[in-house]
Design an enzyme around this catalytic site. Structure first.
Site, PDB file in Angstrom:
ATOM      1  N   HIS A 165      -2.733  35.878 101.832  1.00 38.01           N
ATOM      2  CA  HIS A 165      -3.368  34.937 102.758  1.00 38.01           C
ATOM      3  C   HIS A 165      -2.428  33.811 103.177  1.00 38.01           C
ATOM      4  O   HIS A 165      -2.614  33.211 104.223  1.00 38.01           O
ATOM      5  CB  HIS A 165      -4.613  34.317 102.105  1.00 38.01           C
ATOM      6  CG  HIS A 165      -5.747  35.290 101.981  1.00 38.01           C
ATOM      7  ND1 HIS A 165      -6.811  35.289 102.836  1.00 38.01           N
ATOM      8  CD2 HIS A 165      -5.961  36.319 101.129  1.00 38.01           C
ATOM      9  CE1 HIS A 165      -7.649  36.255 102.498  1.00 38.01           C
ATOM     10  NE2 HIS A 165      -7.166  36.898 101.456  1.00 38.01           N
ATOM     11  N   ASP A 373       1.108  27.190 107.420  1.00 38.27           N
ATOM     12  CA  ASP A 373      -0.200  27.738 107.055  1.00 38.27           C
ATOM     13  C   ASP A 373      -0.169  29.249 107.248  1.00 38.27           C
ATOM     14  O   ASP A 373       0.435  29.731 108.206  1.00 38.27           O
ATOM     15  CB  ASP A 373      -1.274  27.138 107.988  1.00 38.27           C
ATOM     16  CG  ASP A 373      -2.576  26.837 107.245  1.00 38.27           C
ATOM     17  OD1 ASP A 373      -2.870  27.558 106.276  1.00 38.27           O
ATOM     18  OD2 ASP A 373      -3.272  25.902 107.651  1.00 38.27           O
TER      19      ASP A 373
HETATM   20  C1  GDG Z   1      -6.013  30.130 102.925  1.00 33.15           C
HETATM   21  C2  GDG Z   1      -4.695  29.968 103.697  1.00 33.15           C
HETATM   22  C3  GDG Z   1      -5.734  31.156 105.625  1.00 33.15           C
HETATM   23  C4  GDG Z   1     -13.093  22.910 105.313  1.00 33.15           C
HETATM   24  N1  GDG Z   1     -13.725  21.755 105.201  1.00 33.15           N
HETATM   25  C5  GDG Z   1     -15.040  22.020 105.147  1.00 33.15           C
HETATM   26  C6  GDG Z   1     -15.212  23.382 105.238  1.00 33.15           C
HETATM   27  N2  GDG Z   1     -13.988  23.930 105.337  1.00 33.15           N
HETATM   28  C7  GDG Z   1     -13.700  25.365 105.485  1.00 33.15           C
HETATM   29  C8  GDG Z   1     -13.270  25.673 106.892  1.00 33.15           C
HETATM   30  C9  GDG Z   1     -12.445  26.933 106.696  1.00 33.15           C
HETATM   31  C10 GDG Z   1     -11.878  26.782 105.300  1.00 33.15           C
HETATM   32  O1  GDG Z   1     -12.604  25.734 104.666  1.00 33.15           O
HETATM   33  C11 GDG Z   1     -10.408  26.404 105.315  1.00 33.15           C
HETATM   34  O2  GDG Z   1      -9.676  27.533 105.690  1.00 33.15           O
HETATM   35  P1  GDG Z   1      -8.144  27.486 106.127  1.00 33.15           P
HETATM   36  O3  GDG Z   1      -7.788  28.762 106.735  1.00 33.15           O
HETATM   37  O4  GDG Z   1      -7.968  26.349 107.051  1.00 33.15           O
HETATM   38  O5  GDG Z   1      -7.287  27.119 104.836  1.00 33.15           O
HETATM   39  P2  GDG Z   1      -7.100  27.512 103.250  1.00 33.15           P
HETATM   40  O6  GDG Z   1      -8.236  27.081 102.443  1.00 33.15           O
HETATM   41  O7  GDG Z   1      -5.822  26.861 102.892  1.00 33.15           O
HETATM   42  O8  GDG Z   1      -7.011  29.121 103.167  1.00 33.15           O
HETATM   43  C12 GDG Z   1      -4.974  29.912 105.186  1.00 33.15           C
HETATM   44  C13 GDG Z   1      -6.947  31.389 104.742  1.00 33.15           C
HETATM   45  O9  GDG Z   1      -6.591  31.410 103.374  1.00 33.15           O
HETATM   46  C14 GDG Z   1      -7.625  32.716 105.078  1.00 33.15           C
HETATM   47  O10 GDG Z   1      -6.741  33.791 104.999  1.00 33.15           O
HETATM   48  O11 GDG Z   1      -6.180  30.971 106.952  1.00 33.15           O
HETATM   49  O12 GDG Z   1      -3.769  29.825 105.892  1.00 33.15           O
HETATM   50  O13 GDG Z   1      -4.028  28.779 103.274  1.00 33.15           O
HETATM   51  O14 GDG Z   1     -13.269  28.061 106.721  1.00 33.15           O
HETATM   52  O15 GDG Z   1     -14.386  25.824 107.680  1.00 33.15           O
HETATM   53  N3  GDG Z   1     -16.428  23.965 105.218  1.00 33.15           N
HETATM   54  C15 GDG Z   1     -17.509  23.164 105.103  1.00 33.15           C
HETATM   55  N4  GDG Z   1     -17.394  21.814 104.977  1.00 33.15           N
HETATM   56  C16 GDG Z   1     -16.200  21.199 104.996  1.00 33.15           C
HETATM   57  O16 GDG Z   1     -16.120  19.984 104.880  1.00 33.15           O
HETATM   58  N5  GDG Z   1     -18.717  23.703 105.084  1.00 33.15           N
END
Ligand code: GDG
Length: 732
Positions: A165, A373
């Site tokens: 990921h 990322d």
């Molecule tokens: C890893 C990789 C890759 C965030 N704040 C709130 C909230 N979120 C949710 C978002 C989103 C998720 O958290 C964050 O996803 P990301 O993709 O931005 O980042 P990572 O956690 O670092 O994930 C990344 C991912 O895996 C998938 O393969 O994209 O690059 O690092 O879904 O919506 N959700 C809620 N409240 C919040 O305050 N409900």
């Protein structure tokens, strides 16, 4: 087929409450996409449940048993101390910073590595106990990079896929990593490994080449007699779980109305991140400060809503980041704020999904600028919630998402001044223009969703595993000598193609020392004596070497430089199979090879007409092997758009024309006489695979020495080859 998902965390987190043990569901795209497949196939999901058992607790165990029975969620329990050392250790203090290209933040201790190995082993044990024939196992992410190999060793036939990921770093950065070999080999235990982008995949391939010395093609590599398929397979979101709320959920409707009232007449800029140094939060805040400085008309008008969800708070670097962000927010609000207007609305906790969806929908600009990322799902979620709307996405070029989201305003988050200028321009774009860009992004996010992603991944995994099972072992079988000899004796017109070094004679320390013993020459001449059979030596040697050893001999075909030049049995004239190309390429390649000679005592360059070879058989084996990986990697880049290729052979790296290969020569030889009714091809290295590849299936293709090959049969050594030829010559 059952799908067996393995990730560090389960979709449920176990919590002790007044009512006993409960599971708090997580709602990521992964669970939304894979949950239904698990249900449908009666599959399993393995992961850590989030809290270690302090002591034996019957009630807790009963809850976990129920999860397994009812949902297929199998908790991999890690003792508390191990869970802490594991999670806060190697994955998050070593792999995370390094894979996101922050080598200076890397922390490593042998104890954290031990915990990593131990945790991966515990996952293996839990899975192996419950595997059934035909299961598809899908391992997720950097916490479990050793697991594919551990499973492969325990259950050799099982189908294993791996998805990373987070980004895979450039090989120059990856090689810093303690235990880098184990990690690469760990992942290569799978049948199919996929990454978020082509760039991450190509970094992975170049690390494999530099560190393990294994060459790969764009989509596969071979090791230990099996293939590993490789692919870029970007993850998507489940758009319905956002858009659906927007259309039908009352709480979202209410939240949206409230937001619009509160920010009426203002432009909302939205950022949503875990509080992590990879997400570029301080850089963004500083860029926002610059924006307010350079665009006074936005003061009182723009509002940056920054949601930062606390994360990994026990790790000091994360605590420092929190303090830094607090300070920056305070500075900006202090400098620019007024009684009516707060420039940054900072929310340092998680908000509900309803509030998040409302914010996505209400914002004029999604500001998604991580420093690095894997993908970044926030970018996609923002777009999903901007259906028919005119928001604009400002996206970092260092997010995996940038590879698919060309209609976004792409920025370099390290360049704060230009980021500020880009945000200013984005806000000034005419609404039709913004709407157009957003519509294109929206369609793509809807199509390449998490369901399509999961389906394509499992399809590719199924295919990769099936082709491994059908290919069986790629080690050729031992040559049935009597049968081969009888076939030769029964034929009228045989074609015998024989490699030289390592096939007819043992490898000599210096190429010039490998002259043929007289008995070998007479044996070969004897086989070709009646003129019925065509006997050819097909070698990478130069024609100068051949002239020295076979100058006076008549009766053998000689193909030098891998078949670039040919001498028929009845003449002393050599002819080139293609017109001579200009020689100036050597001026470019020679200095590169000379640089490696300077660095590697005992190595030397052999210059031939059509190729240049760096030989290192007499050098320190480990050092020279390591340098040869680096050489091949640099040459591949240098020669990328030319006809030249860098080929690895026994203790040498050769640069030659792609068309000068042993397969080409077969055509010439076959055309030089009646159609053959017996074909034999014997070789010992990679260049001979070209020969085997063009032979018809009934041909006697033989690889000398072990290892996977396209040849049908194998022999142990040049001695065995000699004995075979003697048996063939005995009554012919
Ligand atoms: C890893 C990789 C890759 C965030 N704040 C709130 C909230 N979120 C949710 C978002 C989103 C998720 O958290 C964050 O996803 P990301 O993709 O931005 O980042 P990572 O956690 O670092 O994930 C990344 C991912 O895996 C998938 O393969 O994209 O690059 O690092 O879904 O919506 N959700 C809620 N409240 C919040 O305050 N409900």
């Amino acid at each position: 087929m059952r799908l067996v998902v393995v990730s560090n965390r389960l979709p449920l987190t176990l919590r002790g409450s007044a009512e006993g043990w409960v599971g708090e569901p997580s709602s990521g795209g992964l669970v939304t996409a894979l949950g239904p497949v698990i249900q449908r196939t009666g599959g399993l999901w393995f992961g850590w449940p989030g809290e270690g058992p302090e002591r034996a607790d019957l009630e807790r165990q009963t809850t976990l048993d129920r999860w397994e029975r009812e949902s297929g969620f199998v908790a991999v329990d890690l003792p508390r101390a191990l869970a802490t050392r594991f999670y806060q250790g190697y994955p998050n203090q070593t792999l995370w910073p390094l894979f996101h290209q922050f080598p200076s933040l890397l922390e490593y201790s042998p104890r954290s590595w031990e915990a990593y190995v131990e945790a991966n082993n515990r996952f293996r044990d839990a899975i192996v106990d419950r595997l059934e024939p035909g299961d598809l196992v899908w391992v997720h992410d950097y916490h479990l990079m050793l697991l594919p190999r551990l499973l492969r060793e325990a259950v050799p036939d099982v189908a294993i896929g791996f998805f990373l990921h987070i980004p895979f770093p450039a090989s120059e950065v990856f090689r810093i990593l303690p235990h880098r070999e184990e990690l690469l080999l760990g992942v290569l235990g799978s049948d199919y490994a996929a990454f978020q982008t082509h760039r991450h995949l190509s970094h992975f391939r170049s690390s494999i080449l530099r560190i393990l010395g294994l060459s790969s093609s764009m989509d596969r590599l071979f090791l230990e007699g099996r293939a590993v398929q490789l692919e870029a397979r970007p993850i998507g979101i489940a758009p319905e779980s956002f858009v659906g709320l927007l259309e039908g959920d009352q709480a979202v409707g209410a939240a949206l109305r409230k937001l619009r009232r509160r920010f009426e007449g203002r432009r909302i800029l939205l950022s949503v991140d875990r509080l992590d140094y990879t997400k570029g939060i301080p850089e963004r805040l500083r860029a926002y400060g610059r924006l307010l400085a350079r665009a006074p008309h936005l003061r009182g008008q723009a509002v940056l809503v920054q949601i930062a969800v606390p994360s990994r708070e026990r790790i000091p670097r994360y605590r420092e980041l929190k303090a830094q962000v607090d300070r920056l927010v305070g500075e900006i609000n202090g400098q620019y704020g007024t009684p009516e207007w707060t420039p940054v609305v900072y929310i340092r906790r998680s908000v509900s999904r309803a509030d998040l969806v409302a914010l996505y929908a209400a914002s004029d600009l999604g500001w998604v600028t991580p420093l690095r990322d894997g993908m970044n799902l926030v970018a996609k979620e923002y777009v999903a919630c901007q259906k028919d709307a005119a928001g604009v996405l400002v996206l970092s070029e260092f997010a995996g998402a940038a590879a698919e989201m060309g209609e976004a305003v792409i920025v370099n988050p390290y360049d704060e001044e230009r980021t500020a200028a880009a945000v200013e321009r984005a806000l000034a774009l005419p609404p039709e223009h913004r709407r157009e860009r957003m519509a294109a992004l929206h369609r793509r996010v809807a199509r390449n969703n998490a369901f399509a992603w999961a389906e394509r991944f499992t399809d590719s995994l199924r295919r990769a595993a099936r082709s491994r099972l059908h290919a069986g072992s790629s080690e050729p079988a031992r040559l049935p000598l009597a049968e081969a000899t009888a076939a030769f004796h029964a034929c009228r017109n045989g074609v015998l193609l024989l490699a030289y070094d390592g096939t007819l004679v043992p490898l000599a320390p210096r190429p010039a020392e490998a002259s043929p013993p007289p008995e070998l020459v007479s044996l070969l001449l004897h086989l070709g004596a009646e003129g019925r059979h065509r006997v050819a030596i097909v070698s990478g040697r130069s024609r100068v070497d051949f002239e020295r050893w076979f100058g006076d001999v008549e009766g053998l075909w000689l193909a030098a430089e891998h078949g670039a030049v040919l001498r028929p049995p009845t003449s002393h004239e050599w002819s080139a199979i293609r017109p001579s190309p200009p020689e100036d390429w050597k001026e470019h390649v020679l200095p590169v090879l000379e640089h490696y000679v300077d660095r590697t005592p005992g190595s030397f360059i052999e210059a031939k007409e059509y190729s240049l070879v760096w030989h290192y058989r007499m050098s320190d084996p480990e050092f020279s092997e390591w340098l040869s990986n680096e050489l091949v990697a640099s040459l591949e880049e240098l020669l990328a758009e030319t006809e030249l290729r860098a080929i690895r052979a026994h203790k040498s790296v050769e640069v030659k024309f792609a068309w000068a290969n042993k397969g080409e020569i077969v055509r010439h030889l076959e055309a030089a006489g009646p159609a053959p009714d017996f074909r034999l091809a014997v070789g010992d290295d990679q260049t001979d695979e070209d020969l085997f590849a063009v032979m018809p299936p009934e041909a006697w293709t033989i690889r000398v020495g072990g290892g996977p090959s396209q040849a049908r049969f194998q022999l142990g050594s040049p001695g065995d080859v000699r004995r075979m030829l003697e048996a063939m010559a005995s009554t012919s």
